[in-house]
Design an enzyme around this catalytic site. Structure first.
Site, PDB file in Angstrom:
ATOM      1  N   GLY A   8       2.552   2.096  10.783  1.00 32.35           N
ATOM      2  CA  GLY A   8       3.492   3.207  10.600  1.00 32.35           C
ATOM      3  C   GLY A   8       4.226   3.604  11.865  1.00 32.35           C
ATOM      4  O   GLY A   8       4.866   4.654  11.916  1.00 32.35           O
ATOM      5  N   SER A  48       3.574  -2.337  10.476  1.00 29.63           N
ATOM      6  CA  SER A  48       5.025  -2.361  10.708  1.00 29.63           C
ATOM      7  C   SER A  48       5.680  -3.688  10.316  1.00 29.63           C
ATOM      8  O   SER A  48       6.599  -4.160  10.986  1.00 29.63           O
ATOM      9  CB  SER A  48       5.341  -1.995  12.164  1.00 29.63           C
ATOM     10  OG  SER A  48       4.947  -0.658  12.413  1.00 29.63           O
ATOM     11  N   GLU A  63      -5.163  -5.164  10.721  1.00 28.66           N
ATOM     12  CA  GLU A  63      -4.122  -4.151  10.903  1.00 28.66           C
ATOM     13  C   GLU A  63      -4.401  -3.356  12.177  1.00 28.66           C
ATOM     14  O   GLU A  63      -5.174  -2.385  12.149  1.00 28.66           O
ATOM     15  CB  GLU A  63      -4.121  -3.174   9.730  1.00 28.66           C
ATOM     16  CG  GLU A  63      -3.895  -3.813   8.386  1.00 28.66           C
ATOM     17  CD  GLU A  63      -3.357  -2.796   7.398  1.00 28.66           C
ATOM     18  OE1 GLU A  63      -2.221  -2.960   6.974  1.00 28.66           O
ATOM     19  OE2 GLU A  63      -4.064  -1.826   7.088  1.00 28.66           O
ATOM     20  N   HIS A 121      -9.598   0.766   5.160  1.00 29.27           N
ATOM     21  CA  HIS A 121      -8.312   1.056   5.803  1.00 29.27           C
ATOM     22  C   HIS A 121      -8.522   2.034   6.953  1.00 29.27           C
ATOM     23  O   HIS A 121      -9.328   2.969   6.847  1.00 29.27           O
ATOM     24  CB  HIS A 121      -7.330   1.630   4.770  1.00 29.27           C
ATOM     25  CG  HIS A 121      -5.926   1.650   5.295  1.00 29.27           C
ATOM     26  ND1 HIS A 121      -5.480   2.621   6.160  1.00 29.27           N
ATOM     27  CD2 HIS A 121      -4.876   0.810   5.109  1.00 29.27           C
ATOM     28  CE1 HIS A 121      -4.214   2.385   6.469  1.00 29.27           C
ATOM     29  NE2 HIS A 121      -3.830   1.280   5.838  1.00 29.27           N
ATOM     30  N   ASN A 135       0.865  -1.189   0.000  1.00 33.25           N
ATOM     31  CA  ASN A 135       0.000   0.000   0.000  1.00 33.25           C
ATOM     32  C   ASN A 135       0.899   1.235   0.000  1.00 33.25           C
ATOM     33  O   ASN A 135       1.500   1.569   1.011  1.00 33.25           O
ATOM     34  CB  ASN A 135      -0.886  -0.034   1.257  1.00 33.25           C
ATOM     35  CG  ASN A 135      -1.755   1.202   1.382  1.00 33.25           C
ATOM     36  OD1 ASN A 135      -1.864   2.003   0.456  1.00 33.25           O
ATOM     37  ND2 ASN A 135      -2.364   1.371   2.545  1.00 33.25           N
ATOM     38  N   LYS A 155       0.022   4.256  -0.300  1.00 37.06           N
ATOM     39  CA  LYS A 155      -0.668   5.422   0.290  1.00 37.06           C
ATOM     40  C   LYS A 155      -0.431   6.651  -0.600  1.00 37.06           C
ATOM     41  O   LYS A 155      -0.449   6.541  -1.815  1.00 37.06           O
ATOM     42  CB  LYS A 155      -0.202   5.639   1.729  1.00 37.06           C
ATOM     43  CG  LYS A 155      -0.285   4.367   2.567  1.00 37.06           C
ATOM     44  CD  LYS A 155      -0.057   4.599   4.027  1.00 37.06           C
ATOM     45  CE  LYS A 155      -0.087   3.271   4.763  1.00 37.06           C
ATOM     46  NZ  LYS A 155       0.013   3.403   6.198  1.00 37.06           N
TER      47      LYS A 155
HETATM   48  C1  PEP Z   1      -0.836   0.042   6.276  1.00 38.63           C
HETATM   49  O1  PEP Z   1      -1.154   1.192   6.547  1.00 38.63           O
HETATM   50  O2  PEP Z   1      -1.580  -0.661   5.561  1.00 38.63           O
HETATM   51  C2  PEP Z   1       0.407  -0.467   6.824  1.00 38.63           C
HETATM   52  C3  PEP Z   1       0.499  -1.746   6.986  1.00 38.63           C
HETATM   53  O3  PEP Z   1       1.383   0.451   7.116  1.00 38.63           O
HETATM   54  P1  PEP Z   1       2.845   0.178   7.734  1.00 38.63           P
HETATM   55  O4  PEP Z   1       3.397  -1.067   7.095  1.00 38.63           O
HETATM   56  O5  PEP Z   1       3.625   1.390   7.429  1.00 38.63           O
HETATM   57  O6  PEP Z   1       2.646  -0.039   9.204  1.00 38.63           O
END
Ligand code: PEP
Length: 232
Positions: A161, A191, A155, A86, A6, A8
């Site tokens: 993040g 993460s 998630e 999300h 992703n 973003k």
């Molecule tokens: C996300 O926002 O879908 C995500 C998994 O972000 P990160 O890997 O940066 O934690």
């Protein structure tokens, strides 16, 4: 195993094309299914074995929805995959469960593969497993979990993040709970990095990962994908 990136609000159209070209030159295991979610401005009809999906779309074919893209715009590039639910759209953009369910129904009817995200805030996690289960199950309100083109991503918001992934025990317990309710592939996100991907992928009922920050660099995402070879 599913590996979803992703991007973003990151990477330009040119950078996305270079990324897809570079990733396309790598050799991955046949059972590594790779999904890329670039920003809307970088959607295109890429010549690639990877599945390209939209990070978001409006539940309409087209119309007076300023700033949004609909089915007509996605169809131009043969996009048939969309990310819905999300936490950044729920929390920052204020999308309600009712609106998320409306989007889900629309794209289900259109036959899309839907990567549906759920996740709890830290305060709920601190209340324990049963509070987490209640919170997550509420995020399936209005969602047809029997849809055959559904992929679920768990998630935890506090892990996104932040550099702090959920522990293996937390992921194992949550995915075991979800597996009792849902047949769809279950991804973990939050993460995920090259150095924790193999451990996360080896947890029971983890069918892949959704990666944000660590997917922005193609070499880092590559390392995550090839960690599949370490869990066989
Ligand atoms: C996300 O926002 O879908 C995500 C998994 O972000 P990160 O890997 O940066 O934690």
């Amino acid at each position: 195993m599913i590996f979803a990136a992703n991007f973003k609000c990151n990477l330009t159209r040119a950078e996305t094309r270079a990324y897809i070209d570079t990733l396309g030159q790598k050799r991955f295991a046949d059972d590594a299914h790779i999904f890329l979610f670039p920003p809307a401005t970088a959607l295109d009809r890429y010549d690639t074995p990877f599945t390209i999906g939209a990070q978001n779309a409006y539940p309409a074919h087209h119309g007076a929805f300023t700033g949004e893209i609909g089915l007509q715009q996605l169809s131009e590039f043969e996009i048939e995959t969309v990310l819905i639910g999300h936490s950044e759209r729920r929390e920052i953009l204020g999308e309600s469960q009712a609106f998320i369910a409306e989007k889900y129904r629309f794209f289900q009817e259109a036959g899309y593969t839907i990567l549906y995200c759920i996740g709890e805030p830290l305060a709920v996690r601190e209340e324990g497993d049963s509070a987490v289960a209640d919170y997550l199950m509420a995020q399936f309100e209005g969602i047809d979990t029997d849809y055959e083109r559904l992929i679920v991503a768990y998630e935890p918001i506090w892990a996104i993040g932040t550099g702090r992934a959920a522990t293996s025990e937390e992921i194992a317990a949550t995915h075991a709970m979800l597996r009792k309710e849902i047949d769809a592939p279950l991804l973990y996100g939050g993460s995920v990095k090259p150095d924790n991907a193999a451990e996360i992928l080896s947890i029971a009922h983890v069918d892949g990962v959704l990666v944000g920050s660590a997917s922005l660099n193609v070499e880092s995402f590559t390392k995550i994908i090839i960690s599949i070879d370490r869990i066989k």
